[in-house]
Design a protein around this motif. Structure first.
Motif, PDB file in Angstrom:
ATOM      1  N   ALA A 177       0.835  -1.207   0.000  1.00 22.55           N
ATOM      2  CA  ALA A 177       0.000   0.000   0.000  1.00 22.55           C
ATOM      3  C   ALA A 177       0.866   1.252   0.000  1.00 22.55           C
ATOM      4  CB  ALA A 177      -0.929  -0.004   1.208  1.00 22.55           C
ATOM      5  N   LEU A 178       1.973   1.200   0.738  1.00 20.34           N
ATOM      6  CA  LEU A 178       2.879   2.366   0.793  1.00 20.34           C
ATOM      7  C   LEU A 178       3.592   2.572  -0.527  1.00 20.34           C
ATOM      8  CD1 LEU A 178       3.539   4.222   3.356  1.00 20.34           C
ATOM      9  CD2 LEU A 178       2.228   2.152   3.826  1.00 20.34           C
ATOM     10  N   VAL A 179       4.026   1.489  -1.169  1.00 19.70           N
ATOM     11  CA  VAL A 179       4.681   1.620  -2.479  1.00 19.70           C
ATOM     12  C   VAL A 179       3.729   2.258  -3.472  1.00 19.70           C
ATOM     13  CG1 VAL A 179       5.622   0.335  -4.442  1.00 19.70           C
ATOM     14  CG2 VAL A 179       6.332  -0.257  -2.124  1.00 19.70           C
ATOM     15  N   ASP A 180       2.491   1.786  -3.496  1.00 20.51           N
ATOM     16  CA  ASP A 180       1.499   2.350  -4.412  1.00 20.51           C
ATOM     17  C   ASP A 180       1.306   3.846  -4.160  1.00 20.51           C
ATOM     18  OD1 ASP A 180       1.150  -0.139  -5.503  1.00 20.51           O
ATOM     19  OD2 ASP A 180      -0.739  -0.573  -4.465  1.00 20.51           O
ATOM     20  N   LEU A 181       1.218   4.223  -2.899  1.00 21.65           N
ATOM     21  CA  LEU A 181       0.984   5.622  -2.548  1.00 21.65           C
ATOM     22  C   LEU A 181       2.176   6.499  -2.935  1.00 21.65           C
ATOM     23  CD1 LEU A 181      -0.844   7.710  -1.161  1.00 21.65           C
ATOM     24  CD2 LEU A 181       0.240   7.072   1.015  1.00 21.65           C
ATOM     25  N   LEU A 182       3.382   6.068  -2.588  1.00 17.37           N
ATOM     26  CA  LEU A 182       4.568   6.878  -2.886  1.00 17.37           C
ATOM     27  C   LEU A 182       4.777   7.013  -4.394  1.00 17.37           C
ATOM     28  CD1 LEU A 182       7.230   5.852  -0.201  1.00 17.37           C
ATOM     29  CD2 LEU A 182       5.265   7.377  -0.008  1.00 17.37           C
ATOM     30  N   CYS A 183       4.537   5.940  -5.123  1.00 19.17           N
ATOM     31  CA  CYS A 183       4.711   6.005  -6.578  1.00 19.17           C
ATOM     32  C   CYS A 183       3.635   6.871  -7.225  1.00 19.17           C
ATOM     33  CB  CYS A 183       4.704   4.596  -7.176  1.00 19.17           C
ATOM     34  SG  CYS A 183       6.176   3.626  -6.767  1.00 19.17           S
ATOM     35  N   ARG A 184       2.426   6.823  -6.691  1.00 19.61           N
ATOM     36  CA  ARG A 184       1.350   7.634  -7.250  1.00 19.61           C
ATOM     37  C   ARG A 184       1.662   9.122  -7.144  1.00 19.61           C
ATOM     38  NH1 ARG A 184      -2.579   5.540  -4.487  1.00 19.61           N
ATOM     39  NH2 ARG A 184      -3.427   7.243  -3.248  1.00 19.61           N
ATOM     40  N   TYR A 185       2.353   9.506  -6.076  1.00 18.31           N
ATOM     41  CA  TYR A 185       2.713  10.914  -5.889  1.00 18.31           C
ATOM     42  C   TYR A 185       4.138  11.227  -6.364  1.00 18.31           C
ATOM     43  CZ  TYR A 185      -1.607  12.048  -3.490  1.00 18.31           C
ATOM     44  OH  TYR A 185      -2.927  12.288  -3.194  1.00 18.31           O
ATOM     45  N   GLN A 186       4.750  10.297  -7.098  1.00 19.82           N
ATOM     46  CA  GLN A 186       6.053  10.550  -7.724  1.00 19.82           C
ATOM     47  C   GLN A 186       7.122  10.924  -6.688  1.00 19.82           C
ATOM     48  OE1 GLN A 186       6.671  10.546 -11.438  1.00 19.82           O
ATOM     49  NE2 GLN A 186       4.853   9.286 -11.167  1.00 19.82           N
ATOM     50  N   VAL A 187       7.073  10.278  -5.529  1.00 20.85           N
ATOM     51  CA  VAL A 187       8.099  10.503  -4.516  1.00 20.85           C
ATOM     52  C   VAL A 187       9.469  10.170  -5.102  1.00 20.85           C
ATOM     53  CG1 VAL A 187       9.006   9.587  -2.323  1.00 20.85           C
ATOM     54  CG2 VAL A 187       6.581  10.195  -2.533  1.00 20.85           C
ATOM     55  N   ARG A 188      10.439  11.023  -4.822  1.00 15.41           N
ATOM     56  CA  ARG A 188      11.768  10.846  -5.438  1.00 15.41           C
ATOM     57  C   ARG A 188      12.483   9.618  -4.902  1.00 15.41           C
ATOM     58  NH1 ARG A 188      15.051   9.366  -7.757  1.00 15.41           N
ATOM     59  NH2 ARG A 188      16.810  10.275  -8.867  1.00 15.41           N
ATOM     60  N   ALA A 189      12.458   9.452  -3.565  1.00 15.05           N
ATOM     61  CA  ALA A 189      13.196   8.326  -2.982  1.00 15.05           C
ATOM     62  C   ALA A 189      12.637   7.993  -1.606  1.00 15.05           C
ATOM     63  CB  ALA A 189      14.681   8.645  -2.874  1.00 15.05           C
ATOM     64  N   TYR A 190      12.783   6.721  -1.254  1.00 13.23           N
ATOM     65  CA  TYR A 190      12.442   6.230   0.080  1.00 13.23           C
ATOM     66  C   TYR A 190      13.683   5.543   0.646  1.00 13.23           C
ATOM     67  CZ  TYR A 190      10.344   3.458   3.823  1.00 13.23           C
ATOM     68  OH  TYR A 190      10.063   2.888   5.047  1.00 13.23           O
ATOM     69  N   PHE A 191      14.112   5.983   1.823  1.00  9.06           N
ATOM     70  CA  PHE A 191      15.289   5.411   2.483  1.00  9.06           C
ATOM     71  C   PHE A 191      14.870   4.656   3.736  1.00  9.06           C
ATOM     72  CE2 PHE A 191      17.152   8.966   0.119  1.00  9.06           C
ATOM     73  CZ  PHE A 191      18.290   8.380  -0.421  1.00  9.06           C
ATOM     74  N   ALA A 192      15.429   3.452   3.923  1.00 12.30           N
ATOM     75  CA  ALA A 192      15.094   2.612   5.074  1.00 12.30           C
ATOM     76  C   ALA A 192      16.346   1.932   5.615  1.00 12.30           C
ATOM     77  CB  ALA A 192      14.058   1.560   4.674  1.00 12.30           C
ATOM     78  N   GLY A 193      16.192   1.329   6.788  1.00 14.13           N
ATOM     79  CA  GLY A 193      17.214   0.471   7.388  1.00 14.13           C
ATOM     80  C   GLY A 193      16.621  -0.910   7.605  1.00 14.13           C
ATOM     81  N   HIS A 194      16.833  -1.465   8.823  1.00 16.62           N
ATOM     82  CA  HIS A 194      16.182  -2.690   9.291  1.00 16.62           C
ATOM     83  C   HIS A 194      16.711  -3.967   8.637  1.00 16.62           C
ATOM     84  CE1 HIS A 194      13.146  -4.950  11.399  1.00 16.62           C
ATOM     85  NE2 HIS A 194      12.462  -5.259  10.312  1.00 16.62           N
ATOM     86  N   TYR A 195      16.855  -3.980   7.318  1.00 16.31           N
ATOM     87  CA  TYR A 195      17.433  -5.139   6.626  1.00 16.31           C
ATOM     88  C   TYR A 195      18.919  -4.842   6.462  1.00 16.31           C
ATOM     89  CZ  TYR A 195      18.353  -8.581   2.934  1.00 16.31           C
ATOM     90  OH  TYR A 195      18.878  -9.617   2.190  1.00 16.31           O
ATOM     91  N   HIS A 196      19.736  -5.427   7.334  1.00 12.72           N
ATOM     92  CA  HIS A 196      21.120  -4.984   7.502  1.00 12.72           C
ATOM     93  C   HIS A 196      22.013  -5.221   6.290  1.00 12.72           C
ATOM     94  CE1 HIS A 196      20.908  -5.033  12.218  1.00 12.72           C
ATOM     95  NE2 HIS A 196      19.851  -4.471  11.649  1.00 12.72           N
TER      96      HIS A 196
END
Length: 306
Positions: free
Chosen positions: A235-254
């Protein structure tokens, strides 16, 4: 919604509450053009022996973090973001970590990780009366960019009894995605709740109306498919892509990861706690359509153009 803690939560957290406030900026206008910021992921400090099975050297994170902050302090950066899991599993770890972070001379944006949420929630649950795990999502704008921090512990098994029915909601969601055999259906992940989703979409729409380029930070990866992803990552991927978000940065997966979905780059940074002497962190430069990541240590450098 902001990251502001209640007075009772702030008192209970003491000096630790300083990490979970919005970053403070001087108010002086920044030079136009490229904007640069630093990124650190998963120091996960503990005064504990290494976990050799997972290659985690908890005590070494104090030294590593000190070295990274020393290097970041020498660079012209707008801010530094830590993408979650500052500590591993002990409240006392914050007392040793805080003096290191106090050496950071740049504004500091902190994302709450699952280990942080667990430690803080247990500490607040021990208060009388019991205090809820706080929500920690917020945004700030700089030089035509909108930076949004999301809280993936919104619905999680880390919620305590003062969070109302959110723990039960998390159990139900986890059971559903386990039944669907989704790889991220793991107890150590969490989800963004409906209220935060509405806030996020309003923020994205507002940024779009103002012509701002959006960068989002979260602890849990969203893409590609991975057992460490946010429970409702799709759901988050769909939302961010719909609004043309430039980048998403995360951690957690080392181990780190990368994929582009549509026009959005999804970048997962390597965990600082991993390895005896490995010291991954990064500096990101935004300049028009170009996003450049300078990786330090084992972190991968990338030039991403769209």
């Amino acid at each position: 919604m902001t990251s502001h803690l209640t007075e009772a939560q702030s008192l209970a957290l003491g000096q630790v509450s300083s990490l979970y406030q919005q970053p403070q900026f001087s108010g002086e206008p920044m030079a136009s053009g490229a904007l640069r910021f630093g990124l650190i992921a998963d120091p996960q400090y503990a005064n504990a022996d290494p976990n050799l099975e997972y290659n985690r050297y908890y005590r070494n994170s104090l030294r590593k973090l000190t070295q990274a902050i020393t290097q970041l302090n020498d660079l012209p950066l707008a801010f530094v973001a830590t993408l979650g899991d500052l500590v591993d599993d002990n409240w006392s770890s914050y007392a040793e970590l805080l003096p290191v972070y106090q050496q950071l001379r740049h504004p500091h944006a902190v994302i709450m990780g699952n280990h942080d949420a667990d430690v803080i929630s247990r500490h607040l649950a021990a208060q009388s009366p019991v205090l809820a795990l706080p929500k920690h999502y917020y945004q700030f704008s700089l030089n035509g960019y909108r930076f949004i921090v999301i809280d993936g512990n919104d619905l999680s098994l880390y919620c305590n009894q003062a969070n109302g029915d959110e723990h039960a909601q998390a159990q139900q969601l986890l059971a559903r995605i386990r039944a669907e055999h989704q790889p991220q259906a793991q107890s150590w992940n969490g989800a963004v709740g409906d209220e935060q989703l509405r806030w996020l979409e309003c923020s994205l729409a507002d940024a779009q109306s103002k012509g701002e380029t959006v960068v989002v930070f979260g602890h849990y990866p969203l893409a590609p498919a991975n057992e460490h992803n946010l429970w409702n990552c799709n759901a988050l991927v769909d939302l961010l892509c719909r609004y043309q978000v430039r980048a998403y940065f995360a951690g957690h997966y080392h181990l780190g990861d990368y994929v582009r979905v549509g026009n959005t780059d999804f970048i997962t940074l390597k965990g600082m706690v991993d390895g005896d002497d490995l010291l991954p962190f990064a500096v990101v430069e935004l300049d028009g359509d170009k996003l450049s990541i300078t990786g330090y240590g084992p972190e991968i450098s990338r030039v991403l153009v769209r």
